[in-house]
Design a protein around this motif. Sequence first.
Motif, PDB file in Angstrom:
ATOM      1  N   GLY A 128       0.819  -1.198   0.000  1.00  0.00           N
ATOM      2  CA  GLY A 128       0.000   0.000   0.000  1.00  0.00           C
ATOM      3  C   GLY A 128       0.855   1.250   0.000  1.00  0.00           C
ATOM      4  N   PRO A 129       0.262   2.374   0.356  1.00  0.00           N
ATOM      5  CA  PRO A 129       1.014   3.636   0.342  1.00  0.00           C
ATOM      6  C   PRO A 129       2.144   3.587   1.357  1.00  0.00           C
ATOM      7  CG  PRO A 129      -1.094   3.906   1.459  1.00  0.00           C
ATOM      8  CD  PRO A 129      -1.127   2.553   0.825  1.00  0.00           C
ATOM      9  N   PRO A 130       3.307   4.094   1.001  1.00  0.00           N
ATOM     10  CA  PRO A 130       4.435   4.036   1.936  1.00  0.00           C
ATOM     11  C   PRO A 130       4.218   4.938   3.142  1.00  0.00           C
ATOM     12  CG  PRO A 130       4.990   5.391   0.045  1.00  0.00           C
ATOM     13  CD  PRO A 130       3.665   4.753  -0.268  1.00  0.00           C
ATOM     14  N   PRO A 131       4.782   4.559   4.286  1.00  0.00           N
ATOM     15  CA  PRO A 131       4.744   5.467   5.437  1.00  0.00           C
ATOM     16  C   PRO A 131       5.371   6.812   5.069  1.00  0.00           C
ATOM     17  CG  PRO A 131       5.586   3.308   6.072  1.00  0.00           C
ATOM     18  CD  PRO A 131       5.498   3.313   4.580  1.00  0.00           C
ATOM     19  N   SER A 196      12.620  -2.147  -7.785  1.00  0.00           N
ATOM     20  CA  SER A 196      11.487  -2.311  -8.682  1.00  0.00           C
ATOM     21  C   SER A 196      11.225  -3.798  -8.896  1.00  0.00           C
ATOM     22  CB  SER A 196      11.769  -1.639 -10.023  1.00  0.00           C
ATOM     23  OG  SER A 196      11.973  -0.265  -9.865  1.00  0.00           O
ATOM     24  N   CYS A 197       9.958  -4.151  -9.006  1.00  0.00           N
ATOM     25  CA  CYS A 197       9.539  -5.546  -9.149  1.00  0.00           C
ATOM     26  C   CYS A 197       8.527  -5.664 -10.284  1.00  0.00           C
ATOM     27  CB  CYS A 197       8.914  -6.045  -7.850  1.00  0.00           C
ATOM     28  SG  CYS A 197      10.005  -5.947  -6.408  1.00  0.00           S
ATOM     29  N   ARG A 198       8.095  -6.891 -10.535  1.00  0.00           N
ATOM     30  CA  ARG A 198       7.112  -7.128 -11.581  1.00  0.00           C
ATOM     31  C   ARG A 198       5.844  -6.328 -11.313  1.00  0.00           C
ATOM     32  NH1 ARG A 198       5.281 -13.118 -13.696  1.00  0.00           N
ATOM     33  NH2 ARG A 198       7.531 -13.243 -14.073  1.00  0.00           N
ATOM     34  N   THR A 199       5.457  -6.250 -10.031  1.00  0.00           N
ATOM     35  CA  THR A 199       4.280  -5.445  -9.677  1.00  0.00           C
ATOM     36  C   THR A 199       4.726  -4.366  -8.678  1.00  0.00           C
ATOM     37  OG1 THR A 199       3.626  -7.078  -8.002  1.00  0.00           O
ATOM     38  CG2 THR A 199       2.648  -7.302 -10.187  1.00  0.00           C
ATOM     39  N   THR A 200       4.303  -4.456  -7.427  1.00  0.00           N
ATOM     40  CA  THR A 200       4.614  -3.426  -6.443  1.00  0.00           C
ATOM     41  C   THR A 200       6.094  -3.444  -6.056  1.00  0.00           C
ATOM     42  OG1 THR A 200       2.389  -3.749  -5.547  1.00  0.00           O
ATOM     43  CG2 THR A 200       3.928  -2.484  -4.208  1.00  0.00           C
ATOM     44  N   SER A 201       6.714  -2.261  -5.996  1.00  0.00           N
ATOM     45  CA  SER A 201       8.097  -2.154  -5.543  1.00  0.00           C
ATOM     46  C   SER A 201       8.204  -2.659  -4.106  1.00  0.00           C
ATOM     47  CB  SER A 201       8.580  -0.707  -5.610  1.00  0.00           C
ATOM     48  OG  SER A 201       8.652  -0.267  -6.945  1.00  0.00           O
ATOM     49  N   ALA A 223      10.153   8.231  -2.350  1.00  0.00           N
ATOM     50  CA  ALA A 223      10.279   9.494  -3.079  1.00  0.00           C
ATOM     51  C   ALA A 223      11.372   9.395  -4.137  1.00  0.00           C
ATOM     52  CB  ALA A 223      10.582  10.621  -2.101  1.00  0.00           C
ATOM     53  N   LYS A 224      12.472   8.759  -3.793  1.00  0.00           N
ATOM     54  CA  LYS A 224      13.587   8.632  -4.732  1.00  0.00           C
ATOM     55  C   LYS A 224      13.231   7.748  -5.912  1.00  0.00           C
ATOM     56  CE  LYS A 224      18.589   7.811  -4.714  1.00  0.00           C
ATOM     57  NZ  LYS A 224      19.771   7.505  -3.868  1.00  0.00           N
ATOM     58  N   MET A 225      12.452   6.683  -5.660  1.00  0.00           N
ATOM     59  CA  MET A 225      12.085   5.727  -6.704  1.00  0.00           C
ATOM     60  C   MET A 225      10.778   6.086  -7.399  1.00  0.00           C
ATOM     61  SD  MET A 225      14.348   3.116  -6.818  1.00  0.00           S
ATOM     62  CE  MET A 225      13.449   1.668  -7.372  1.00  0.00           C
ATOM     63  N   GLY A 226      10.086   7.100  -6.907  1.00  0.00           N
ATOM     64  CA  GLY A 226       8.800   7.461  -7.477  1.00  0.00           C
ATOM     65  C   GLY A 226       7.732   6.410  -7.253  1.00  0.00           C
ATOM     66  N   ALA A 227       7.804   5.711  -6.118  1.00  0.00           N
ATOM     67  CA  ALA A 227       6.876   4.616  -5.828  1.00  0.00           C
ATOM     68  C   ALA A 227       5.657   5.137  -5.070  1.00  0.00           C
ATOM     69  CB  ALA A 227       7.572   3.538  -5.011  1.00  0.00           C
ATOM     70  N   LYS A 228       4.479   4.937  -5.647  1.00  0.00           N
ATOM     71  CA  LYS A 228       3.247   5.337  -4.985  1.00  0.00           C
ATOM     72  C   LYS A 228       2.739   4.257  -4.036  1.00  0.00           C
ATOM     73  CE  LYS A 228       3.153   9.138  -7.384  1.00  0.00           C
ATOM     74  NZ  LYS A 228       3.536  10.410  -6.730  1.00  0.00           N
ATOM     75  N   ALA A 229       3.172   3.031  -4.260  1.00  0.00           N
ATOM     76  CA  ALA A 229       2.820   1.915  -3.391  1.00  0.00           C
ATOM     77  C   ALA A 229       4.056   1.058  -3.206  1.00  0.00           C
ATOM     78  CB  ALA A 229       1.679   1.087  -3.983  1.00  0.00           C
ATOM     79  N   GLY A 241       6.749  -2.643  14.081  1.00  0.00           N
ATOM     80  CA  GLY A 241       6.792  -2.721  12.628  1.00  0.00           C
ATOM     81  C   GLY A 241       5.418  -2.933  12.033  1.00  0.00           C
ATOM     82  N   VAL A 242       4.646  -3.826  12.640  1.00  0.00           N
ATOM     83  CA  VAL A 242       3.274  -4.059  12.180  1.00  0.00           C
ATOM     84  C   VAL A 242       2.441  -2.794  12.352  1.00  0.00           C
ATOM     85  CG1 VAL A 242       1.160  -5.371  12.614  1.00  0.00           C
ATOM     86  CG2 VAL A 242       3.383  -6.541  12.636  1.00  0.00           C
ATOM     87  N   ALA A 243       2.586  -2.133  13.500  1.00  0.00           N
ATOM     88  CA  ALA A 243       1.830  -0.904  13.747  1.00  0.00           C
ATOM     89  C   ALA A 243       2.194   0.182  12.739  1.00  0.00           C
ATOM     90  CB  ALA A 243       2.097  -0.417  15.174  1.00  0.00           C
ATOM     91  N   LEU A 244       3.458   0.257  12.369  1.00  0.00           N
ATOM     92  CA  LEU A 244       3.920   1.270  11.417  1.00  0.00           C
ATOM     93  C   LEU A 244       3.224   1.123  10.073  1.00  0.00           C
ATOM     94  CD1 LEU A 244       5.929   3.471  10.413  1.00  0.00           C
ATOM     95  CD2 LEU A 244       7.539   1.609   9.945  1.00  0.00           C
ATOM     96  N   VAL A 245       3.241  -0.082   9.512  1.00  0.00           N
ATOM     97  CA  VAL A 245       2.669  -0.258   8.181  1.00  0.00           C
ATOM     98  C   VAL A 245       1.148  -0.170   8.210  1.00  0.00           C
ATOM     99  CG1 VAL A 245       4.633  -1.535   7.261  1.00  0.00           C
ATOM    100  CG2 VAL A 245       2.819  -2.792   8.419  1.00  0.00           C
ATOM    101  N   GLU A 246       0.535  -0.640   9.289  1.00  0.00           N
ATOM    102  CA  GLU A 246      -0.926  -0.543   9.373  1.00  0.00           C
ATOM    103  C   GLU A 246      -1.374   0.900   9.525  1.00  0.00           C
ATOM    104  OE1 GLU A 246      -2.180  -3.295  12.396  1.00  0.00           O
ATOM    105  OE2 GLU A 246      -2.065  -5.020  11.021  1.00  0.00           O
ATOM    106  N   ALA A 247      -0.609   1.700  10.252  1.00  0.00           N
ATOM    107  CA  ALA A 247      -0.948   3.115  10.405  1.00  0.00           C
ATOM    108  C   ALA A 247      -0.851   3.857   9.077  1.00  0.00           C
ATOM    109  CB  ALA A 247      -0.034   3.769  11.437  1.00  0.00           C
ATOM    110  N   ALA A 248       0.027   3.369   8.184  1.00  0.00           N
ATOM    111  CA  ALA A 248       0.175   3.986   6.864  1.00  0.00           C
ATOM    112  C   ALA A 248      -0.924   3.563   5.900  1.00  0.00           C
ATOM    113  CB  ALA A 248       1.538   3.631   6.278  1.00  0.00           C
ATOM    114  N   GLY A 249      -1.751   2.617   6.309  1.00  0.00           N
ATOM    115  CA  GLY A 249      -2.827   2.140   5.440  1.00  0.00           C
ATOM    116  C   GLY A 249      -2.446   0.961   4.577  1.00  0.00           C
TER     117      GLY A 249
END
Length: 281
Positions: A128-131, A196-201, A223-229, A241-249
């Motif tokens: 999902g969206p990066p923190p 970069s990957c086949r789908t999400t970075s 920001a450096k890679m231009g990754a929206k997700a 760590g779990v709380a961090l990514v869940e808080a970011a959506g």
Amino acid sequence: MSKFEIAVGSADDVQRMARWAGDEGWNPGNTDAYAFFAADPAGFLVGRLDGEPVTCISVVKYGQGFGFLGFYIARPVARGKGYGIQTWQAGMARLAGRNVGLDGVPAQQPNYRRSGFRLAWNNIRYEGPPPVGKPPAGVSLIDAQSVPFDRLAAFDRRFFSEARDSFLAAWITLPERAAMVALRDGKLAGFAVMRSCRTTSRVGPLFAESSDIAAALVSALAAKMGAKAVAIDVPDINKPGVALVEAAGMKPSFETARMYTGANPEVDHAGLFGVTSFELG
């Protein structure tokens, strides 16, 4: 009668293994295979049926007593015929006498337990969206390639059970990726790579002394890679760590079990916000 043979693969075979992993939905990085091959060129086995590759496994050696198993794949045409288990047995034979780790997909975990593996924790892939965050006071972010390599390798060893210098050198310098470290008072306080990957970075590793530093590293890399997700494979034992990514959506999309045949390696779990890869640990 069909002839099935298992042998050490080539650099081209490792590229094929990565494509097969993509077909399985594991989403490896576009250039990951080059770093994998550098880690242990003889650690990739391919099973061929009448000369055609149909199975594979990676069994990479680290140091004198550890190994990591991955890329255990049987193509659909080869399933249910015993070729996969023969490949597994050949791989395990290469790592005989070592503590072996793997990240097992849910469907295979009962088989891994029967082979002597036991659960250490679960890795959950969040996407999902990066923190979004800035470095905390006194912390700066710089390109990992600008850091003396011995310092970077020493920091990596806090979070991985053995030295992996050949792999690490390739992991931070290959195309289609960015690598950053966090510095506090001139000392490393975080390290992360996005590729970069086949789908999400994907981000991995994500090592940090606090969740604020982890968030800042991911935010800067995105920001450096231009990754929206982005996707991060978070150990479920790292609650911040779990709380961090869940808080970011970010949402769970995939899960593996980190398993070992021996004792859990002594690493800094509190700073392990994201594992490096499912294939090589």
